[in-house]
Design a protein around this motif. Sequence first.
Motif, PDB file in Angstrom:
ATOM      1  N   VAL A 141       3.745   2.735  -4.009  1.00 51.45           N
ATOM      2  CA  VAL A 141       4.283   5.004  -4.243  1.00 51.45           C
ATOM      3  C   VAL A 141       3.366   5.310  -4.176  1.00 51.45           C
ATOM      4  O   VAL A 141       3.037   5.176  -5.661  1.00 51.45           O
ATOM      5  N   ALA A 142       3.627   6.548  -3.734  1.00 47.94           N
ATOM      6  CA  ALA A 142       2.058   7.548  -3.948  1.00 47.94           C
ATOM      7  C   ALA A 142       2.977   8.803  -4.333  1.00 47.94           C
ATOM      8  O   ALA A 142       4.409   8.716  -4.568  1.00 47.94           O
ATOM      9  N   ASP A 143       3.095   9.023  -5.716  1.00 47.92           N
ATOM     10  CA  ASP A 143       3.611  10.262  -7.115  1.00 47.92           C
ATOM     11  C   ASP A 143       2.792  11.112  -6.220  1.00 47.92           C
ATOM     12  O   ASP A 143       1.829  11.905  -7.460  1.00 47.92           O
ATOM     13  N   PRO A 200      -1.927  12.750   0.996  1.00 54.46           N
ATOM     14  CA  PRO A 200      -2.228  13.581   1.697  1.00 54.46           C
ATOM     15  C   PRO A 200      -3.959  13.093   1.294  1.00 54.46           C
ATOM     16  O   PRO A 200      -3.964  13.605   0.089  1.00 54.46           O
ATOM     17  N   GLY A 201      -4.855  11.902   1.500  1.00 61.82           N
ATOM     18  CA  GLY A 201      -6.044  11.818   1.481  1.00 61.82           C
ATOM     19  C   GLY A 201      -6.713  11.151   0.916  1.00 61.82           C
ATOM     20  O   GLY A 201      -7.781  10.976   0.850  1.00 61.82           O
ATOM     21  N   LEU A 202      -5.551  10.468   0.500  1.00 61.73           N
ATOM     22  CA  LEU A 202      -5.701   9.444   0.029  1.00 61.73           C
ATOM     23  C   LEU A 202      -4.676   8.380   0.160  1.00 61.73           C
ATOM     24  O   LEU A 202      -4.038   8.566   0.079  1.00 61.73           O
ATOM     25  N   ILE A 203      -4.908   6.508  -0.179  1.00 59.53           N
ATOM     26  CA  ILE A 203      -4.611   5.752  -0.153  1.00 59.53           C
ATOM     27  C   ILE A 203      -5.219   4.459  -1.094  1.00 59.53           C
ATOM     28  O   ILE A 203      -6.064   4.108  -1.255  1.00 59.53           O
ATOM     29  N   TYR A 207       0.785  -1.134  -0.101  1.00 57.14           N
ATOM     30  CA  TYR A 207       0.047   0.258   0.245  1.00 57.14           C
ATOM     31  C   TYR A 207       1.447   1.573  -0.098  1.00 57.14           C
ATOM     32  O   TYR A 207       2.106   1.305  -0.080  1.00 57.14           O
ATOM     33  N   ALA A 208       0.555   2.236  -0.419  1.00 56.68           N
ATOM     34  CA  ALA A 208       1.024   3.840  -0.068  1.00 56.68           C
ATOM     35  C   ALA A 208      -0.441   4.842   0.040  1.00 56.68           C
ATOM     36  O   ALA A 208      -0.961   4.821  -0.288  1.00 56.68           O
TER      37      ALA A 208
END
Length: 607
Positions: free
Chosen positions: A115-117, A78-81, A74-75
């Motif tokens: 990972v988050a971008d 702000p505000g999202l997963i 998971y990643a």
Amino acid sequence: MLSAVAEPLSARDACLQARQFSELQACGRAVFWLASEPETGNVGLWQSDAAGTRQLNTGASVRSRLNGYGGGSYAVMPGLICWVADDQSLWMMDLTQGRRTCLVDAPGVAWGGVVADPRRRRWLAVRETQGHQALVAVGCQGDVAVLDDRFDFYGAPVISRNDQVAWVTWQLPHLPWDQSQLCCARFNNAGELIGRMTGAPPGGGSVQQPQFVCEQLWALSDHRGWWQPVRVVPDQGVLRWQPEQAESADHANAPWQLAERHACPLPDGGWARVRYVQGWGQLWLERPRRHLRVAWTCSDFRHLVVRDNELVCIARRPDQGDSVLRIDLATGRAGALAAAPSPLSGAPCVWPESLVLPPDDHHPHGLQAFLYHPEQSRKAPPLILVAHGGPTSAAYATFNAQTQFWCQRGFAVAEVNYTGSTGFGRAFRQALAGQWGRADVADMMRMKEAFAAKGLIDPHRVFIQGRSSGGYTALMAATRTDHRIRGLASLFGVTDPLRLKAATHRFESGYLDWLLGPPGPEGRYWHSRTPARLAGSISCPGLFFQGGQDPVVVPQQTRTMVDAMKRAGQSAELVWFDEEGHGFRSLEHQTLVLESLWRFYHRLASG
């Protein structure tokens, strides 16, 4: 008569173990982690912030199956997963509203290294489909774009604030702790990768856990003999490797899973880093003028992050379950943000003794093992030698309820970090190449003899057990009559490496050739190290556990081995579970395994 405590753990409680934590991340003031549910085997996603600690409603278990071992499930931004569900569909949740959205649900696809971008409001991930991996970007509408697909395998990427990107790759037949490369690039305005550079550590070796600190790229490389920190500088199309002064210790373990993190930068300069010293994980706050070791009672640390003036990580210790540990960076004081309950319910816990044999030609840093002494033992106790899996994994001094189960019933338990184990440097790990079934067995027996020489165990009541690859070590040890093994237990142990090579998954497809050497025509070179062909040489009783749906260890091979032992006049028992695979998920079946082992060992130890 074997000693016991007044109210020992039941087999069921010992099999329940404790809730295990993994994959911790931070986003702002919130901390997230995964936690297993012992009763069901499911894995939940948890969040802790100013509003409290709660489990997120993901609708299903969270689990990456990429490479068979997962990681990076998971990643968060702000505000999202975003997370990978157990069926390998990819999901996203609005953390404000709690609304779930399925991004990608494609049969036959596995995801990991998510990972988050946040700058582009998308997710990067490693995707495998039809035996081919790629580094991809997934938009919040489920659109997927391939960023790079030149290599056989990909590690989890990392992104800098100025749009630099780095990731680890490796090619068949290698594994990531054998030979791997570091890649770096940057995003253009369209979110595509440009300026790609790829480099291997100087002189070869493996690299892992890249991360950016103020646009400087850092990683861990073992080209100097240990996984140690190194700064990597792109210079005219070439990667320059600049090692940092560091202790002669592994600063990470083998990257079986994606997205591990054994180091993180501190806000006032310096680093928090893990070191493995003779099997024990140490956590250090390394500042320019002072190095401070913290959380001394813990023995393993994973997924380090900084939140404000706190270091937060997953911590493990010998006497209790996992915890989410928070450490004040100013004082070094530690406290638990969350902790798994212990099944011991106040009963005393046996701590391991770390024993190190002197260095020799094969073990320049010595040979290490953890020995758990039984409670209320008035004479030299029987010993259960447990061969850890991998085999290039390691034995850690972390809480295991089944170990406590045996100690409460008068048995000593030993876990040996034999040749090939991680945490003892590259040379020790690489020394297993071509020597599986020999070097590991010799180390297990050498440590057993050392225990006996010290009077710590009864050399005439020694048992050996292992699961999967550890089962192979146990079986090979039992084929030698000079090892004086009283009994062996194999839990879905490898009995026929050639059959395993044909059935194994892509990630480990070159592993057996590395462990044993090329099999030669019709596998003849492997015959002398194939337990299924040596069943008649086993001179002690054996207890076997096998799942009928096992895709790794061909079930019929275990039946064949048991039959061969019986034809040779040796006692062999088989406990069979029609619906289980490689590893038993049912709590009832796990309980039956432990109860069967208890009856088996107790009978032989008392006889």
